[in-house]
Design a protein around this motif. Structure first.
Motif, short mmCIF file in Angstrom:
data_model
loop_
_atom_site.label_atom_id
_atom_site.label_comp_id
_atom_site.label_asym_id
_atom_site.label_seq_id
_atom_site.Cartn_x
_atom_site.Cartn_y
_atom_site.Cartn_z
N ILE A 10 -15.81 -6.00 16.87
CA ILE A 10 -14.66 -6.92 16.86
C ILE A 10 -14.44 -7.45 15.45
CG2 ILE A 10 -13.84 -9.18 17.66
CD1 ILE A 10 -15.22 -8.47 20.38
N ALA A 11 -15.51 -7.83 14.78
CA ALA A 11 -15.39 -8.34 13.41
C ALA A 11 -14.83 -7.26 12.48
CB ALA A 11 -16.74 -8.83 12.90
N ILE A 12 -15.32 -6.03 12.62
CA ILE A 12 -14.84 -4.92 11.79
C ILE A 12 -13.36 -4.70 12.02
CG2 ILE A 12 -14.92 -2.41 11.50
CD1 ILE A 12 -17.98 -2.63 11.91
N PHE A 13 -12.94 -4.63 13.28
CA PHE A 13 -11.53 -4.37 13.58
C PHE A 13 -10.63 -5.52 13.11
CE2 PHE A 13 -13.24 -1.61 17.21
CZ PHE A 13 -13.29 -0.50 16.39
N ASN A 14 -11.11 -6.75 13.23
CA ASN A 14 -10.33 -7.89 12.73
C ASN A 14 -10.18 -7.83 11.22
OD1 ASN A 14 -9.75 -9.09 15.20
ND2 ASN A 14 -11.61 -10.31 15.21
N LEU A 15 -11.25 -7.51 10.53
CA LEU A 15 -11.18 -7.39 9.07
C LEU A 15 -10.27 -6.24 8.66
CD1 LEU A 15 -14.92 -8.02 8.16
CD2 LEU A 15 -12.98 -9.51 7.60
N GLN A 16 -10.36 -5.12 9.35
CA GLN A 16 -9.49 -3.99 9.04
C GLN A 16 -8.02 -4.36 9.26
OE1 GLN A 16 -11.43 -0.92 11.44
NE2 GLN A 16 -11.79 0.22 9.55
N ARG A 17 -7.74 -5.06 10.33
CA ARG A 17 -6.36 -5.49 10.62
C ARG A 17 -5.84 -6.38 9.50
NH1 ARG A 17 -4.75 -10.06 12.37
NH2 ARG A 17 -6.77 -10.63 13.24
N GLN A 18 -6.67 -7.34 9.06
CA GLN A 18 -6.26 -8.23 7.98
C GLN A 18 -6.03 -7.45 6.68
OE1 GLN A 18 -9.19 -11.36 7.68
NE2 GLN A 18 -8.93 -11.93 9.82
N LEU A 19 -6.89 -6.49 6.41
CA LEU A 19 -6.73 -5.69 5.20
C LEU A 19 -5.45 -4.86 5.26
CD1 LEU A 19 -10.44 -4.64 4.69
CD2 LEU A 19 -9.07 -5.99 3.09
N VAL A 20 -5.15 -4.29 6.42
CA VAL A 20 -3.91 -3.52 6.58
C VAL A 20 -2.70 -4.41 6.35
CG1 VAL A 20 -2.46 -2.31 8.28
CG2 VAL A 20 -4.86 -1.70 8.02
N GLN A 21 -2.74 -5.63 6.86
CA GLN A 21 -1.62 -6.55 6.66
C GLN A 21 -1.45 -6.90 5.17
OE1 GLN A 21 -2.88 -9.65 9.36
NE2 GLN A 21 -1.54 -8.90 11.00
N ALA A 25 1.69 -5.97 2.76
CA ALA A 25 2.41 -7.00 2.00
C ALA A 25 2.50 -6.62 0.52
CB ALA A 25 1.71 -8.35 2.16
N ALA A 26 1.42 -6.10 -0.04
CA ALA A 26 1.42 -5.70 -1.45
C ALA A 26 2.37 -4.53 -1.69
CB ALA A 26 0.00 -5.35 -1.90
N LYS A 27 2.34 -3.53 -0.79
CA LYS A 27 3.22 -2.37 -0.94
C LYS A 27 4.69 -2.77 -0.75
CE LYS A 27 2.13 1.16 -1.85
NZ LYS A 27 2.01 1.70 -3.22
N THR A 28 4.94 -3.69 0.16
CA THR A 28 6.31 -4.17 0.37
C THR A 28 6.82 -4.91 -0.86
OG1 THR A 28 5.98 -4.32 2.76
CG2 THR A 28 7.77 -5.63 1.84
N ALA A 29 5.98 -5.77 -1.42
CA ALA A 29 6.37 -6.50 -2.63
C ALA A 29 6.62 -5.53 -3.78
CB ALA A 29 5.28 -7.51 -3.01
N GLU A 30 5.76 -4.53 -3.92
CA GLU A 30 5.94 -3.52 -4.98
C GLU A 30 7.27 -2.78 -4.79
OE1 GLU A 30 3.84 0.58 -6.57
OE2 GLU A 30 2.84 -0.60 -5.02
N TYR A 31 7.53 -2.36 -3.58
CA TYR A 31 8.78 -1.64 -3.29
C TYR A 31 9.99 -2.52 -3.57
CZ TYR A 31 12.48 0.66 -0.66
OH TYR A 31 13.67 1.24 -0.30
N ASN A 32 9.95 -3.76 -3.09
CA ASN A 32 11.09 -4.66 -3.29
C ASN A 32 11.33 -4.95 -4.76
OD1 ASN A 32 11.62 -4.81 -0.55
ND2 ASN A 32 10.40 -6.67 -0.26
N LEU A 33 10.27 -5.15 -5.52
CA LEU A 33 10.39 -5.40 -6.95
C LEU A 33 11.01 -4.19 -7.64
CD1 LEU A 33 9.79 -7.19 -9.44
CD2 LEU A 33 7.52 -6.13 -9.52
N PHE A 34 10.53 -3.01 -7.30
CA PHE A 34 11.06 -1.80 -7.91
C PHE A 34 12.52 -1.57 -7.52
CE2 PHE A 34 11.90 2.77 -7.92
CZ PHE A 34 11.61 3.06 -9.25
#
Length: 87
Positions: A10-21, A25-34
């Motif tokens: 459960i801890a692993i999956f929660n951490l993975q979910r947070q990392l994916v989010q 967010a970083a890829k979205t910001a990069e795309y929007n900036l570009f």
């Protein structure tokens, strides 16, 4: 075959979910900036920082995945599993 304790999974999956989010967010910001400003002298450092941030987030995601898959059939001792992860 031994299994990882449910609380660790459960801890692993929660951490993975947070990392994916965060990666999203970083890829979205990069795309929007570009898309908004293009690749200029002013935006290149920010685009590079966003790309570097994405890579820094992918590393722990990969480690968590390797840890959970690599432990299939491994020890169920939580301290042993944790020690293997933080190496």
């Amino acid at each position: 075959m031994a299994k990882l304790p449910a609380q660790i999974l459960i801890a692993i999956f929660n951490l993975q979910r947070q990392l994916v989010q965060l990666i999203d967010a970083a890829k979205t910001a990069e795309y929007n900036l570009f898309e908004e400003y293009g690749e200029t002298d002013e935006t290149v450092p920010d685009l590079e920082q966003l790309q570097n941030g994405t890579e820094r987030l992918r590393n722990p995601y990969s480690r968590l995945h390797s840890f959970s898959v690599g432990n299939l059939g491994g020890s169920t001792d939580s301290s042993y599993c944790y020690a293997r992860f933080i190496r």
